[in-house]
Motif scaffolding. Structure first.
Motif, PDB file in Angstrom:
ATOM      1  N   PRO A   1       0.800  -1.237   0.000  1.00 13.13           N
ATOM      2  CA  PRO A   1       0.000   0.000   0.000  1.00 13.13           C
ATOM      3  C   PRO A   1       0.828   1.280   0.000  1.00 13.13           C
ATOM      4  O   PRO A   1       0.336   2.332  -0.412  1.00 13.13           O
ATOM      5  N   GLU A   2       2.082   1.217   0.458  1.00 18.14           N
ATOM      6  CA  GLU A   2       2.917   2.415   0.496  1.00 18.14           C
ATOM      7  C   GLU A   2       3.671   2.648  -0.813  1.00 18.14           C
ATOM      8  O   GLU A   2       4.308   3.682  -0.982  1.00 18.14           O
ATOM      9  N   SER A   3       3.595   1.678  -1.733  1.00 21.84           N
ATOM     10  CA  SER A   3       4.365   1.783  -2.967  1.00 21.84           C
ATOM     11  C   SER A   3       3.750   2.793  -3.934  1.00 21.84           C
ATOM     12  O   SER A   3       2.527   2.884  -4.066  1.00 21.84           O
ATOM     13  N   SER A   4       4.628   3.513  -4.629  1.00 23.87           N
ATOM     14  CA  SER A   4       4.174   4.446  -5.675  1.00 23.87           C
ATOM     15  C   SER A   4       4.398   3.875  -7.066  1.00 23.87           C
ATOM     16  O   SER A   4       4.372   4.608  -8.055  1.00 23.87           O
ATOM     17  N   ALA A   5       4.615   2.556  -7.163  1.00 20.75           N
ATOM     18  CA  ALA A   5       4.914   1.935  -8.457  1.00 20.75           C
ATOM     19  C   ALA A   5       3.772   2.099  -9.451  1.00 20.75           C
ATOM     20  O   ALA A   5       3.991   2.037 -10.664  1.00 20.75           O
TER      21      ALA A   5
ATOM     22  N   ALA B   1       8.510  13.637  -3.147  1.00 18.58           N
ATOM     23  CA  ALA B   1       7.778  13.265  -1.938  1.00 18.58           C
ATOM     24  C   ALA B   1       6.274  13.343  -2.161  1.00 18.58           C
ATOM     25  O   ALA B   1       5.515  12.458  -1.731  1.00 18.58           O
ATOM     26  N   GLU B   2       5.825  14.381  -2.852  1.00 21.38           N
ATOM     27  CA  GLU B   2       4.388  14.519  -3.104  1.00 21.38           C
ATOM     28  C   GLU B   2       3.896  13.468  -4.090  1.00 21.38           C
ATOM     29  O   GLU B   2       2.804  12.908  -3.940  1.00 21.38           O
ATOM     30  N   SER B   3       4.701  13.165  -5.113  1.00 24.20           N
ATOM     31  CA  SER B   3       4.275  12.185  -6.110  1.00 24.20           C
ATOM     32  C   SER B   3       4.193  10.785  -5.520  1.00 24.20           C
ATOM     33  O   SER B   3       3.420   9.946  -6.001  1.00 24.20           O
ATOM     34  N   GLU B   4       4.983  10.513  -4.490  1.00 27.52           N
ATOM     35  CA  GLU B   4       5.024   9.173  -3.897  1.00 27.52           C
ATOM     36  C   GLU B   4       4.045   8.997  -2.746  1.00 27.52           C
ATOM     37  O   GLU B   4       3.904   7.885  -2.236  1.00 27.52           O
ATOM     38  N   ARG B   5       3.386  10.059  -2.346  1.00 25.36           N
ATOM     39  CA  ARG B   5       2.437   9.951  -1.238  1.00 25.36           C
ATOM     40  C   ARG B   5       1.318   8.982  -1.607  1.00 25.36           C
ATOM     41  O   ARG B   5       0.711   9.109  -2.670  1.00 25.36           O
ATOM     42  N   PRO B   6       1.041   7.978  -0.751  1.00 20.80           N
ATOM     43  CA  PRO B   6       0.044   6.951  -1.116  1.00 20.80           C
ATOM     44  C   PRO B   6      -1.352   7.547  -1.315  1.00 20.80           C
ATOM     45  O   PRO B   6      -1.733   8.532  -0.671  1.00 20.80           O
ATOM     46  N   PHE B   7      -2.095   6.929  -2.215  1.00 23.52           N
ATOM     47  CA  PHE B   7      -3.500   7.278  -2.414  1.00 23.52           C
ATOM     48  C   PHE B   7      -4.372   6.485  -1.437  1.00 23.52           C
ATOM     49  O   PHE B   7      -4.035   5.364  -1.055  1.00 23.52           O
ATOM     50  N   ASP B   8      -5.481   7.067  -1.082  1.00 24.96           N
ATOM     51  CA  ASP B   8      -6.510   6.360  -0.312  1.00 24.96           C
ATOM     52  C   ASP B   8      -7.495   5.783  -1.320  1.00 24.96           C
ATOM     53  O   ASP B   8      -8.399   6.466  -1.791  1.00 24.96           O
ATOM     54  N   LEU B   9      -7.308   4.514  -1.686  1.00 23.63           N
ATOM     55  CA  LEU B   9      -8.141   3.901  -2.723  1.00 23.63           C
ATOM     56  C   LEU B   9      -9.592   3.795  -2.296  1.00 23.63           C
ATOM     57  O   LEU B   9     -10.503   3.844  -3.143  1.00 23.63           O
ATOM     58  N   GLU B  10      -9.837   3.666  -1.007  1.00 24.15           N
ATOM     59  CA  GLU B  10     -11.207   3.494  -0.496  1.00 24.15           C
ATOM     60  C   GLU B  10     -12.008   4.783  -0.589  1.00 24.15           C
ATOM     61  O   GLU B  10     -13.194   4.768  -0.932  1.00 24.15           O
ATOM     62  N   ASN B  11     -11.359   5.914  -0.295  1.00 21.55           N
ATOM     63  CA  ASN B  11     -12.090   7.174  -0.181  1.00 21.55           C
ATOM     64  C   ASN B  11     -11.735   8.191  -1.256  1.00 21.55           C
ATOM     65  O   ASN B  11     -12.472   9.154  -1.453  1.00 21.55           O
ATOM     66  N   GLY B  12     -10.608   7.989  -1.939  1.00 18.99           N
ATOM     67  CA  GLY B  12     -10.218   8.911  -2.989  1.00 18.99           C
ATOM     68  C   GLY B  12      -9.756  10.242  -2.394  1.00 18.99           C
ATOM     69  O   GLY B  12      -9.625  10.395  -1.178  1.00 18.99           O
ATOM     70  N   PRO B  13      -9.546  11.237  -3.270  1.00 16.12           N
ATOM     71  CA  PRO B  13      -9.571  11.122  -4.734  1.00 16.12           C
ATOM     72  C   PRO B  13      -8.309  10.440  -5.261  1.00 16.12           C
ATOM     73  O   PRO B  13      -7.305  10.372  -4.564  1.00 16.12           O
TER      74      PRO B  13
END
Length: 451
Positions: A9-13, A84-96
């Motif tokens: 979940p922390e990956s920005s791949a 750092a901003e580009s790698e910040r994880p997304f919240d897939l459950e709540n978005g955006p």
């Protein structure tokens, strides 16, 4: 992809990132309104995912926003802030699943960072968004009180998924499965590619990575196209053949797979829909040292043609059936990806951005910007070879797992590919085991310093 992201979940791949230096005088308020109109128009940008249930939810137009924030930055720290901003994880459950960052430099200029999750976007979709953003921004500059109307999507992504499931449940699905089972299972199957690495493979696949890139010049690009035409092939198939020869020479394996993405838009009514349509296909190599380079090219051409005719079988389902027990140390079926990054004709100016190269000029209606080379610190595969032709030059970027490879190793690989490609286009009758691999500097070092 949802499953792989949930594992890390922390990956920005699986983030798509574009950094742009905005032209002076850009109307930031109009730009923000244009992005909100994009979200309202394209359902994929209003999507969230219930990971546990593997459900995709599309929120109503007007009910979803994107993340937007502005911050001042120190020029010396800009790249680190962008990364750092580009790698910040997304919240897939709540978005955006789309966010924008505006970084204001002391001289008054601004850098826009766009990050979108791959679950809702691909290169074709990014091209559509760029086109529509130009229309919206330009229209709002002319008349701030009227949001321009965009052409509606003919088929939404959910309908596409439903149609695909119906097709796979019938005769089409059985025909596609029979092809891939024969293609990948012939002669006892295809073993994983086992390249020499700088470090042992971790027990669990690491998504930490980096990228190197090079421009091989317009002359080599022209020769590549000439040889491709002579063999009734495409530049994609020709460069794929060179990469397969390189991997053969490095590993000594005669049979292996290289993955390559297809657009996944099986009908014209999907060309205007934003979403993740890409479907990777495994391309089989079957080589020997005595094989002439021209024959290797023709074999790659035919492999690509067969795969494209059968690209409708989803890769996750193919991997599940071919490898029901997954090796957590590597990606399933293939560990090396090759992609010719060719945006649609209406967005050809995105070619440099698709490779993460800086300096490319971008004009979307009244919106002007210049790409910034940001770099990456993640990798989906052991190696991902990305090619494009920005400004008529052949450019190649290699995204690599730094858990396996040193930067210097990948830079040598890139040089070796250039040497092999030059040898193949110059002497297609020559056996691939005899093609030159070393650069001039390496040959000189071998003869003068070590010989």
């Amino acid at each position: 992809m949802l499953y792989l992201q949930a594992l890390s979940p922390e990956s920005s791949a699986y983030h798509i990132t574009v950094a742009l230096a905005l032209a002076p005088g850009t109307d930031i308020a109009a730009l923000e309104r244009a992005f909100q109109a994009l979200v309202d128009h394209h359902a994929a940008l209003r999507t969230t995912f219930a990971v546990a249930e593997s459900l995709q939810r599309v929120h109503a137009s007007g009910s979803a926003a994107f993340s937007f924030h502005a911050a001042a930055c120190d020029p010396g720290e800009l790249r680190q802030q962008l990364l750092a901003e580009s790698e910040r994880p997304f919240d897939l459950e709540n978005g955006p699943l789309l966010r924008l960052g505006l970084f204001e430099r002391p001289d008054g200029s601004s850098v826009l960072l766009l990050t979108v999750h791959h679950l809702v976007c691909d290169l074709w979709s990014l091209s559509l968004l760029a086109r529509d953003l130009g229309v919206l921004y330009s229209g709002l500059l002319r008349d701030p009180g009227e949001v321009p109307r965009l052409e509606p999507e003919k088929v939404d992504f959910i309908t596409h998924v439903r149609r695909e499931r119906e097709a796979l449940a019938g005769e089409t699905g059985e025909r596609l499965w029979e092809f891939w089972r024969g293609e990948l299972g012939a002669s006892g199957g295809v073993a994983d590619l086992d390249l020499p690495t700088d470090r042992p493979r971790p027990a669990v696949q690491s998504h930490s990575g980096a990228m190197v890139s090079a421009r091989l010049g317009g002359g080599l690009a022209a020769r590549l196209r000439t040889v491709a035409r002579a063999h009734a092939a495409t530049p994609h198939s020709t460069l794929l053949a060179a990469l397969q020869v390189l991997l053969f020479r490095y590993s000594g394996q005669e049979r292996f797979l290289v993955g390559s993405p297809t657009w996944g838009r099986s009908s014209a009514d999907l060309w205007g829909t934003v979403g993740y349509f890409v479907n990777p296909v495994p391309l089989r190599a079957d080589l020997s040292r005595e094989l002439p380079a021209g024959d290797a090219l023709r074999a790659a051409r035919e492999t690509v043609r067969r795969a494209l005719r059968h690209q409708g079988f989803p890769f996750p389902l193919l991997a599940e059936r071919m490898r029901p027990v997954r090796d957590p140390s590597r990606s399933p079926l293939f560990q090396v990806l090759f992609s010719w990054q060719k945006p649609p004709a209406f967005a050809a100016q995105l070619a440099a951005l698709a490779l993460g190269l800086g300096g490319g000029r971008l004009r979307l209606g009244e919106l002007e910007a210049e790409g910034i080379e940001l770099g990456v610190r993640s990798a989906q595969f052991d190696l991902s070879w990305l090619a494009a032709e920005p400004d008529g030059e052949l450019a190649i970027a290699v995204q690599y797992s730094d858990a396996l490879f040193d930067r210097a190793t990948v830079e040598r690989m890139l040089g070796h590919l250039g040497a092999l490609l030059a040898g193949m286009v110059g002497s297609p009758e020559r056996a691939i085991g005899e093609l030159p691999l070393l650069s001039a500097a390496e040959r000189r070092q071998l003869l003068e310093e070590w010989g």
